[in-house]
Design a protein around this motif. Structure first.
Motif, PDB file in Angstrom:
ATOM      1  N   THR A  77     -61.803 -18.493 -67.943  1.00  0.00           N
ATOM      2  CA  THR A  77     -61.123 -17.263 -68.350  1.00  0.00           C
ATOM      3  C   THR A  77     -61.484 -16.096 -67.434  1.00  0.00           C
ATOM      4  O   THR A  77     -60.830 -15.067 -67.456  1.00  0.00           O
ATOM      5  CB  THR A  77     -61.503 -16.914 -69.796  1.00  0.00           C
ATOM      6  N   ASP A 107     -58.628 -28.612 -75.082  1.00  0.00           N
ATOM      7  CA  ASP A 107     -57.784 -27.573 -74.486  1.00  0.00           C
ATOM      8  C   ASP A 107     -57.420 -27.931 -73.047  1.00  0.00           C
ATOM      9  O   ASP A 107     -56.354 -27.583 -72.567  1.00  0.00           O
ATOM     10  CB  ASP A 107     -58.515 -26.224 -74.511  1.00  0.00           C
ATOM     11  N   ASP A 156     -62.638 -25.470 -77.251  1.00  0.00           N
ATOM     12  CA  ASP A 156     -63.131 -24.220 -77.851  1.00  0.00           C
ATOM     13  C   ASP A 156     -63.955 -23.420 -76.848  1.00  0.00           C
ATOM     14  O   ASP A 156     -65.055 -22.920 -77.160  1.00  0.00           O
ATOM     15  CB  ASP A 156     -63.960 -24.516 -79.105  1.00  0.00           C
ATOM     16  N   LYS A 157     -63.461 -23.349 -75.601  1.00  0.00           N
ATOM     17  CA  LYS A 157     -64.057 -22.561 -74.521  1.00  0.00           C
ATOM     18  C   LYS A 157     -65.396 -23.114 -74.018  1.00  0.00           C
ATOM     19  O   LYS A 157     -66.109 -22.436 -73.278  1.00  0.00           O
ATOM     20  CB  LYS A 157     -64.221 -21.097 -74.938  1.00  0.00           C
ATOM     21  N   LYS A 184     -70.725 -23.111 -71.253  1.00  0.00           N
ATOM     22  CA  LYS A 184     -69.520 -22.315 -71.431  1.00  0.00           C
ATOM     23  C   LYS A 184     -68.511 -22.606 -70.334  1.00  0.00           C
ATOM     24  O   LYS A 184     -68.869 -22.845 -69.187  1.00  0.00           O
ATOM     25  CB  LYS A 184     -69.894 -20.822 -71.422  1.00  0.00           C
ATOM     26  N   ASN A 185     -67.228 -22.604 -70.700  1.00  0.00           N
ATOM     27  CA  ASN A 185     -66.165 -22.735 -69.716  1.00  0.00           C
ATOM     28  C   ASN A 185     -65.830 -21.353 -69.173  1.00  0.00           C
ATOM     29  O   ASN A 185     -65.463 -20.457 -69.925  1.00  0.00           O
ATOM     30  CB  ASN A 185     -64.916 -23.354 -70.357  1.00  0.00           C
TER      31      ASN A 185
END
Length: 621
Positions: A89, A568, A588-589, A85-86
């Motif tokens: 955020t 992204d 996509d995150k 996961k990124n």
């Protein structure tokens, strides 16, 4: 999304037309013969820069299949690996890319705790991640395969000095021993196999009353604790280039000593800057010391002549380790008052001429020559092998430099009564006409600019090409061998191919980003260039690779053709691997490792020295 697809298809068509053009070496070739035809060719090219607006008229024809075929062929070598996961955020405290551009580490805050995320994999949560003096909060090893940082745990059990909990070094994801304090300088050895840091515990109340420091400190090497000291310099430790030796500066009984491979050397009032210097072959070691009111240099345990002052960080060894040099400073007094200062360079134990100031001592790569800049009565000159150069009102900071082949000395100067900079090149024999040299940078000394972008000058590895970014009429231009590129708002650093026959950079003018290769626009215009530019050696040819943005979408671009997925973010710079490259992206995150390799290439990563480090980074997360 449909509009984005249309934009990318148009860019693909433009790329195919432009990349079909022959890759001539008009721009960055050396002019060895000074022929009229060569000069006219350079002038024609300079004119094409000034008139080009990047627009290309294209006949799409009845089918786009040829474009799709080229794209499909280039995409055959692409693979994507989902890493995790990124976490961008979530509140971000720090982000660092490994030296080889293949790994990404970040520090985030989540639910009041801090975590380190390495290539998408989160660590456990801590009360805090400590900021290191030099590296920020995180430190990669030189080979990029190891990560180190310091965390704070158990803040409920605060010690009376730091008002914090326990400090723990995390090396390769594994916690070390708990301490009351860890110094802000975790150091990996050059071969990345060893790691050292300073750590300690709060002194007893009785020792604290002696006002000799707050902690009992020791060097921790590969998890093993060394000797106990009253204090250890914050600049310590230092590994030798071969990684086999380590040195640091420690204090005992109010005296400073250098600890080399576990043995104390000397007992001095001070050790300058607390930073020992190893020779390139790792066999010799020197440092600056102060005792009985005088400063001196200690080389291989032997103290040299004593001086009023030795300039900080001036001690250097030659590349072959056989020579050394440093700068000395002395005050001239009259009736007890300081009237002036004089400085001189001591090379191999022999003092040079005295000047008002000396700076930037450098040995040539072959160790045969030494150069530095000196000021006398308001004028600067470069001193080469004890011979004074021409005097000028100013010579740019951090110069001079030698070319890789040791045949040239380069520096920027400001002439009398002028407000511009000129690049001056001379050979080591003292000939001042670079047009007669093998480098043959014809016309370069005759050109003038409003300014020069700091640290932008780069020689090719064979010393025959030189490029830099100049300021002219509130614009920036790339200058390669005296030929100027297009004037732009921003210009990226020069990148030479491995064989030095090609040169590339990016430029941005009024929001239109272009890649310039061999003096010509390469591929279409973009909204941004990301991840730097690299030359990738395929089995058949050399490919030019960079990241790009168009309409908010990021793509990887090979030879002007966008390939692979839409992303992204492009999170790191492009890293060379065997006959290919790698880059970390966000889609996509999720964080992905994207790899491209030519058919039949191995999976071995190789280290690549980038032209200028700030250009290598991707978008900060």
């Amino acid at each position: 999304m449909e509009m984005k697809r249309v934009s990318w298809m148009i860019l693909l068509a433009v790329a195919v037309v432009l990349t079909a053009m022959p890759a001539s070496m008009l721009y960055c070739e050396s002019e060895t013969d000074g022929s009229k035809a060569t000069q006219q060719k350079a002038e024609h090219q300079a004119e094409s820069f000034s008139t080009s607006n990047g627009e290309v008229e294209i006949n799409f024809g009845e089918s786009s299949h040829p474009n799709e075929a080229i794209q499909k062929k280039l995409e055959q070598g692409i693979s994507e690996t989902k890493l995790g996961k990124n976490y961008a955020t979530i509140r971000l405290l720090a982000s660092i890319v490994s030296p080889d551009e293949r790994h990404l580490a970040t520090v985030i805050v989540k639910n009041g705790k801090q975590q380190v995320i390495l290539d998408g994999e989160p660590s456990e949560r801590y009360d805090g991640v400590v900021a290191l003096d030099v590296q920020g909060k995180l430190q990669f090893s030189p080979d990029s395969e190891r990560l180190a940082y310091v965390v704070i745990k158990n803040t409920g059990n605060k010690n009376p000095v730091t008002k914090m909990g326990k400090w723990v070094a995390i090396i390769d994801g594994k916690p070390g021993k708990e301490y009351d304090f860890i110094g802000k300088n975790i150091v990996f050895s050059p071969d990345s196999k060893r790691v050292a840091y300073v750590a300690g515990y709060v002194k007893s109340e009785e020792d604290l009353k002696k006002n000799e420091g707050l902690f009992d400190l020791r060097l921790v090497m590969d998890g093993e604790e060394g000797l106990l000291h009253e204090n250890i310099s914050s600049f310590s430790p230092v590994f030798s280039p071969d990684s086999k030796r380590v040195a640091y500066v420690a204090k005992k009984d109010s005296k400073s000593a250098v600890i080399i491979d576990g043995e104390e050397v000397g007992a001095y009032d001070k050790v300058g800057m607390g930073r020992p210097v190893f020779s390139p072959d790792s066999l010799r070691m020197g440092f600056v010391a102060y005792d009985e009111g005088k400063w001196f240099v200690v080389i291989d345990g032997e103290a040299g002549p004593r001086h009023e002052r030795v300039s900080e960080n001036s001690l250097v060894f030659s590349p072959d380790s056989q020579r050394y040099a440093y700068a000395v400073k002395e005050e001239i007094r009259n009736d007890g008052k300081v009237q002036a200062e004089v400085m001189w360079v001591v090379a191999d134990g022999e003092p040079g001429e005295k000047y008002d100031a000396v700076e930037k001592i450098r040995f040539s790569p072959d160790s045969k020559h030494i150069a530095y800049k000196a000021r006398q009565e308001g004028y600067w000159r470069v001193v080469l092998d004890d011979e004074d150069g021409i005097e000028y009102p100013a010579i740019m900071d951090d110069w001079p430099y030698f070319s890789p082949d040791s045949q040239l000395v380069a520096y920027w100067l400001k002439p009398d009564n002028e407000d511009y900079w000129k690049l001056f090149l001379t050979d080591v024999e003292g000939k001042n006409d670079p047009g007669s040299l093998a480098c043959a940078c014809k016309g370069i000394t005759g050109s003038t600019w409003d300014g020069i972008v700091e640290n932008s000058l780069k020689f090719s590895s064979d010393g025959k090409q030189v490029a830099f970014i100049a300021l002219q009429d509130e614009k920036k231009v790339m200058v390669c061998n005296g030929v100027m590129g297009p004037a732009c708002d921003e210009v990226g650093p020069a990148v030479f191919s491995k064989d030095n026959k090609r040169m590339a950079y990016w430029c941005n003018d009024k929001g239109k980003w272009r890649v310039i290769v061999d003096g010509m626009q390469y591929g279409p215009e973009w909204d941004g260039i990301l991840g730097g530019i690299i030359f990738v050696e395929d089995h058949a040819d050399v490919k030019i690779v960079h990241g790009a943005m168009k309409d908010g979408v990021r793509r990887i671009v090979i030879n002007g053709v966008p390939v692979g997925s839409e992303y992204d973010k492009i999170a790191t710079g492009l890293a060379l691997v065997d006959h290919g490259f790698e880059v970390l992206t966000v889609k996509d995150k999720d964080l992905y490792r994207v790899r491209w390799q030519a058919d039949g290439a191995t999976q071995t990563a190789v280290h690549s020295e980038r032209s200028i480090k700030h250009d290598a980074a991707g978008e900060m997360m």
